[in-house]
Design an enzyme around this catalytic site. Structure first.
Site, mmCIF file in Angstrom:
data_model
loop_
_atom_site.group_PDB
_atom_site.id
_atom_site.type_symbol
_atom_site.label_atom_id
_atom_site.label_comp_id
_atom_site.label_asym_id
_atom_site.label_seq_id
_atom_site.Cartn_x
_atom_site.Cartn_y
_atom_site.Cartn_z
ATOM 1 N N HIS A 229 -1.196 11.406 -1.498
ATOM 2 C CA HIS A 229 -2.445 10.995 -0.854
ATOM 3 C C HIS A 229 -3.269 12.187 -0.376
ATOM 4 O O HIS A 229 -4.437 12.335 -0.728
ATOM 5 C CB HIS A 229 -2.168 10.052 0.317
ATOM 6 N N HIS B 182 0.841 -1.209 0.000
ATOM 7 C CA HIS B 182 0.000 0.000 0.000
ATOM 8 C C HIS B 182 0.872 1.252 0.000
ATOM 9 O O HIS B 182 1.784 1.385 0.801
ATOM 10 C CB HIS B 182 -0.880 -0.034 1.260
HETATM 11 O O1 G3P Z 1 -6.725 1.845 -2.977
HETATM 12 C C1 G3P Z 1 -6.937 1.407 -1.702
HETATM 13 C C2 G3P Z 1 -6.619 2.428 -0.644
HETATM 14 O O2 G3P Z 1 -5.405 3.037 -0.939
HETATM 15 C C3 G3P Z 1 -7.683 3.455 -0.509
HETATM 16 O O3 G3P Z 1 -7.511 4.319 0.568
HETATM 17 O O4 G3P Z 1 -6.936 6.494 1.528
HETATM 18 O O5 G3P Z 1 -5.229 4.719 1.447
HETATM 19 O O6 G3P Z 1 -5.918 5.852 -0.637
HETATM 20 P P1 G3P Z 1 -6.345 5.392 0.724
HETATM 21 MG MG MG Z 2 -4.775 4.693 -2.100
#
Ligand code: G3P
Ligand code: MG
Length: 253
Positions: free
Chosen positions: A52, A10
């Site tokens: 982000h 992630h």
């Molecule tokens: O794509 C999955 C996840 O990344 C979504 O949440 O806020 O971490 O971008 P966020």
């Molecule tokens: Mg994301």
């Protein structure tokens, strides 16, 4: 339904590196991950970068909106020092740099289109899609329509409008619709987007919902799973893929 890596790092390298930077991509890769998720946002001058938050202050020093800063202004900032001293001076990563890294190291990408606001959803989806379409022109050319494989990346977004824009600009690159809570009309929305998968928050997913999505023939992806036991549980429900911040505890494939 899911020809992609099943466990993604992630934001590049989870919590082990400053999110959405080249250092994060290197970190995920060095931990053996061959699939990654990252977020794409536009600068004031419409340049796609990995980011982000729509505002400075957490991962970048300063204040104000990302959308009010040019690429060159953002590139002058430290995107790594907030994480730990070892990453001080790490710059903001452009989408072009991230794509080049991932292609060079055979890392598959889930590109989350992250408009800074709904007002720029179409622009963000279009710019990201055109950038990927250009970078993957060779793979698109060799691609067999209707056949889903991992030679192409996958777009996702919480913004329906951004995904629609990506569909128009680069229909060949598949899409996953990203939701925090699964809406009643999820199947209709996936059909309009011509999406291959639903991406959702594992915390709000029930086994019944998971099985319905799989029974309907869609891929099912969950964010952000950091507990190995929970990862096993939802995989048992038919969840195809997850992303994790704890690349030291979970995965890779
Ligand atoms: O794509 C999955 C996840 O990344 C979504 O949440 O806020 O971490 O971008 P966020
Ligand atoms: Mg994301």
């Amino acid at each position: 339904m899911w020809p992609y890596p099943t466990i993604l790092a992630h934001r590049g390298g989870g919590t082990l590196a400053p999110e959405n930077t080249l250092a994060a991509l290197r970190c995920g890769w060095s931990h053996g991950f061959r699939g990654v998720e990252f977020d794409v946002m536009l600068t004031r001058d419409q340049e796609p970068i990995l980011m982000h938050d729509p505002v400075l202050g957490r991962t970048l020093p300063g204040s104000g909106k990302i959308a009010d800063h040019t690429l060159s202004e953002l590139l002058a900032l430290d995107a790594g020092g907030w994480h730990s001293p070892a990453f001080a001076g790490e710059p903001v990563c452009t989408l072009a740099q991230a794509m080049a890294f991932c292609r060079q190291h055979a890392v598959w990408m889930n590109v989350e289109i992250k408009p800074a606001s709904e007002a720029v959803a179409v622009a963000t989806g279009t710019v990201a899609a055109l950038a990927l379409k250009s970078a993957f022109a060779d793979a698109i050319g060799a691609h067999v329509a209707g056949h889903n494989d991992a030679t192409l990346p996958l777009f996702s977004s919480f913004s329906f409008e951004a995904l629609m824009a990506a569909k128009i600009a680069a229909p060949e690159i598949p899409r996953g619709f990203l939701v925090d809570t699964i809406p009643d009309d999820w199947q209709q929305q996936l059909q309009i987007l011509d999406a291959v998968a639903l991406h959702t928050n594992h915390k709000n997913l029930s086994e019944r919902q998971a099985r319905a999505i799989k029974d309907a023939g869609f891929g099912l992806f969950c964010y952000t799973v950091n507990d190995p036991q929970r990862a096993r549980e939802i995989r048992g429900w038919g969840v195809d893929g997850i992303c994790t911040d704890r690349i030291d505890l979970i995965g890779p494939d």
